[in-house]
Scaffold this motif. Structure first.
Motif, PDB file in Angstrom:
ATOM      1  N   SER A 170       0.842  -1.200   0.000  1.00 14.79           N
ATOM      2  CA  SER A 170       0.000   0.000   0.000  1.00 14.79           C
ATOM      3  C   SER A 170       0.874   1.245   0.000  1.00 14.79           C
ATOM      4  O   SER A 170       1.989   1.255   0.535  1.00 14.79           O
ATOM      5  CB  SER A 170      -0.927   0.011   1.217  1.00 14.79           C
ATOM      6  N   SER A 171       0.356   2.302  -0.616  1.00 17.36           N
ATOM      7  CA  SER A 171       1.091   3.557  -0.729  1.00 17.36           C
ATOM      8  C   SER A 171       0.412   4.643   0.096  1.00 17.36           C
ATOM      9  O   SER A 171      -0.815   4.753   0.102  1.00 17.36           O
ATOM     10  CB  SER A 171       1.153   3.997  -2.200  1.00 17.36           C
ATOM     11  N   GLN A 172       1.203   5.434   0.781  1.00 17.66           N
ATOM     12  CA  GLN A 172       0.682   6.544   1.570  1.00 17.66           C
ATOM     13  C   GLN A 172       0.740   7.865   0.803  1.00 17.66           C
ATOM     14  O   GLN A 172       0.401   8.916   1.343  1.00 17.66           O
ATOM     15  CB  GLN A 172       1.499   6.684   2.875  1.00 17.66           C
ATOM     16  N   LEU A 173       1.181   7.800  -0.440  1.00 16.20           N
ATOM     17  CA  LEU A 173       1.306   9.034  -1.232  1.00 16.20           C
ATOM     18  C   LEU A 173      -0.064   9.638  -1.498  1.00 16.20           C
ATOM     19  O   LEU A 173      -1.007   8.936  -1.878  1.00 16.20           O
ATOM     20  CB  LEU A 173       2.005   8.740  -2.558  1.00 16.20           C
ATOM     21  N   GLN A 174      -0.175  10.957  -1.327  1.00 15.48           N
ATOM     22  CA  GLN A 174      -1.431  11.659  -1.564  1.00 15.48           C
ATOM     23  C   GLN A 174      -1.359  12.569  -2.781  1.00 15.48           C
ATOM     24  O   GLN A 174      -2.372  12.864  -3.405  1.00 15.48           O
ATOM     25  CB  GLN A 174      -1.807  12.492  -0.326  1.00 15.48           C
ATOM     26  N   SER A 175      -0.177  13.018  -3.137  1.00 15.50           N
ATOM     27  CA  SER A 175       0.000  13.923  -4.273  1.00 15.50           C
ATOM     28  C   SER A 175       0.053  13.132  -5.575  1.00 15.50           C
ATOM     29  O   SER A 175       0.776  12.134  -5.686  1.00 15.50           O
ATOM     30  CB  SER A 175       1.294  14.729  -4.094  1.00 15.50           C
ATOM     31  N   GLU A 176      -0.707  13.585  -6.574  1.00 16.06           N
ATOM     32  CA  GLU A 176      -0.706  12.896  -7.863  1.00 16.06           C
ATOM     33  C   GLU A 176       0.664  12.974  -8.518  1.00 16.06           C
ATOM     34  O   GLU A 176       1.113  12.023  -9.156  1.00 16.06           O
ATOM     35  CB  GLU A 176      -1.766  13.498  -8.786  1.00 16.06           C
TER      36      GLU A 176
END
Length: 546
Positions: free
Chosen positions: A260-266
């Protein structure tokens, strides 16, 4: 006719579940009488009324579809039964709480929790609630007698939770390596994907009606040995109704990294995707696409073209919609055809492999397979139902069921699924199935969590005197629903234990149909009557919850 089918689904589960609740309450009231000093008469009255109701329910269930008065009576009884369940549960809790409190303090004897002569905190309100339940049940019983569908007989109080727990299912589930009738189609698509192309990003839609096996077909292509050799990376994303560019990109990244990724910025997601796919040729499956907005697709396509400039990347899109296919395709769509009658029969035969097939059963089974209309999901679901039917009469009952007279090809799957639902063994199993409507479509249902939910709702009560634990009943129910193809796409851990599964969209539609009268989906403005709601599902898009 479609409205009548859905209506009968809802009514069928109301009568079955009401009967189960009533039986549970009789047993509950019996247990509480001995500890309910001051409330014994009220609880005996509740037990007597419920016992009469249970005798009436079997007759009422047969008449409810045609008799509006019976429908209304069942709904009224269900409301009172749920209220009684809450009150008796509250009663038992308060009784236990005060006993523990008194035991710990060792200062006084156990109080009579409903005694009006020594009312303590909460006593009088509790007694009033129990009395109100008794009065409500008397009114419902009087209505049953007034309208003539009460059985005028005395019923002995017996073990009220006498459902026989069947043996654990041992039927092997049809896996993707055993899929029938698609081998030539798969090979054609694999050859197309692995052939030389000058396109940077080719898009091939797989189009077909619901239940035709588009997702299974795409998995066969995805896992094909030649595909694995040809592409450096293979990626699977279930799109469903929410065609959200950022979410899809994030799920592509998670599929590549297997975490899973915690990245929020596209932008951050795109940068990580570039690192993962740089110099790589990939195959991306976008499963179950509904979006018909060309601009939304163009945005995602632009991002994918910017991530990787290699030639030979491919996307397979599965969809029911020709409009979706026209918007996304760069290669002409592949329309998945229905199976032949003999292929449907082969699917059913695999499902019923534990039953010795006599010539008579072969003939009946093949005729049932013809009624599947070439839809593999129909064959799988019916096969799951038939696998526990050993007698010729049971197969004949399925063959001659009036559900086959349902008109219209586009809606034919719903009554077939309804037939499978009708043959589930117990009301509690039906309730467990209907409860799954609270999950969104394409949701990965965690097995252990689901069983805990069922336990919390009181659906897994063992028979009185039984030593079977609720977890075992939950596991058995899960296996039965899986064997009936009402669950699918199961995933297993390293010890071969199933950890999660999904429901097919059409099966989810069935669950919604049988639970719609008591489940509220809070994803839009409230509409209609909510007086009978028992379950609430809140879906949020990260913005404002209504």
């Amino acid at each position: 006719m479609a409205r009548e089918i859905v209506s009968s689904m809802t009514e069928g589960i109301v009568s079955s579940i009401t009967g189960e609740i009533v039986s549970k309450l009789i047993s509950y009231a019996t247990k509480l009488i001995s500890s309910a000093r001051g409330c014994e008469d009220e609880l005996r009255g509740i037990r007597q009324s419920l016992t009469m109701m249970r005798a009436v329910l079997a007759d009422a269930e047969k008449r409810q579809v045609k008799d509006e008065s019976v429908k209304l009576w069942l709904r009224m009884l269900e409301d009172v039964a749920y209220e009684a369940d809450d009150v008796l549960d509250e009663f038992a809790y308060e009784n236990l709480r005060q006993k523990i409190e008194v035991g710990n303090q060792r200062k006084r004897k156990v109080r009579d929790i409903c005694s009006t002569s020594n009312p303590g905190l909460f006593h009088l309100p509790m007694a009033d609630k129990i009395k109100a339940i008794q009065e409500s049940l008397v009114r419902v019983e009087d209505l049953a007698n007034k309208y003539g569908f009460a059985k005028l007989l005395l019923v002995e109080l017996v073990d009220t939770n006498n459902e026989i727990i069947p043996n654990r299912e041992t039927n092997s589930f049809l896996n993707h390596s055993e899929v029938i009738g698609r081998q030539n189609d798969v090979l054609e698509i694999v050859n197309l994907l692995t052939s030389t192309t000058n396109q940077q990003l080719s898009v091939l839609p797989i189009v077909g009606m619901a239940g035709l096996g588009k997702t299974t077909f795409a998995k066969l292509v995805y896992n094909h040995e030649l595909v694995k050799k040809h592409f450096d990376k293979t990626i699977w994303v279930c799109v469903s109704n929410d065609f959200n560019e950022k979410r899809i990109l994030k799920e592509i990244l998670e599929s590549l990294t297997n975490k899973s990724s915690q990245l929020q910025s596209e932008n951050a997601i795109l940068q990580n995707l570039q690192k993962e796919l740089q110099g790589k040729r990939y195959l991306l499956i976008l499963d179950d696409v509904w979006n018909e907005d060309h601009m939304i697709w163009d945005k995602l396509r632009g991002c994918l073209l910017g991530i990787n400039s290699n030639i030979g990347n491919n996307i397979i899109v599965t969809t029911r919609s020709d409009n979706v296919a026209r918007i996304m395709e760069t290669i002409p769509s592949y329309h998945l055809e229905k199976l032949r009658e003999d292929e449907c029969w082969s699917i059913i035969k695999k499902m019923v492999s534990s039953i010795p097939l006599t010539p008579d059963l072969e003939t009946i089974g093949y005729d049932i397979a013809k009624k599947c209309g070439g839809v593999p999901l129909a064959a799988k679901v019916l096969g799951g139902t038939m696998t526990r039917k050993n007698e010729k009469s049971e197969w004949l009952a399925i063959q001659s069921n009036e559900i086959w007279n349902f008109p219209g090809a586009s809606n034919k799957m719903l009554p077939i699924l309804k037939l499978s639902f009708d043959h589930l063994r117990s009301p509690s199993l039906k309730k467990c199935f209907a409860y799954c409507s609270i999950f969104p479509k394409d949701y990965e249902i965690k097995k252990e969590e689901l069983i805990q939910f069922w336990m919390a709702e009181g659906f897994l009560q063992p028979s009185q005197g039984s030593c079977v634990v609720m977890e075992d009943i939950g596991n058995m129910y899960f296996d039965i629903l899986l064997a009936n193809s009402l669950f699918q796409d199961e995933k297993k851990d390293e010890f071969d234990n199933i950890i999660n599964c999904k429901m097919h969209d059409l099966v989810h539609d069935l669950a919604l149909s049988v639970s719609k009268s008591e489940t509220l989906f809070l994803n839009k403005d409230l509409e209609g009557d909510i007086s009978h709601i028992r379950y609430l599902f809140i879906e949020s898009d990260g913005k404002i919850v209504p």
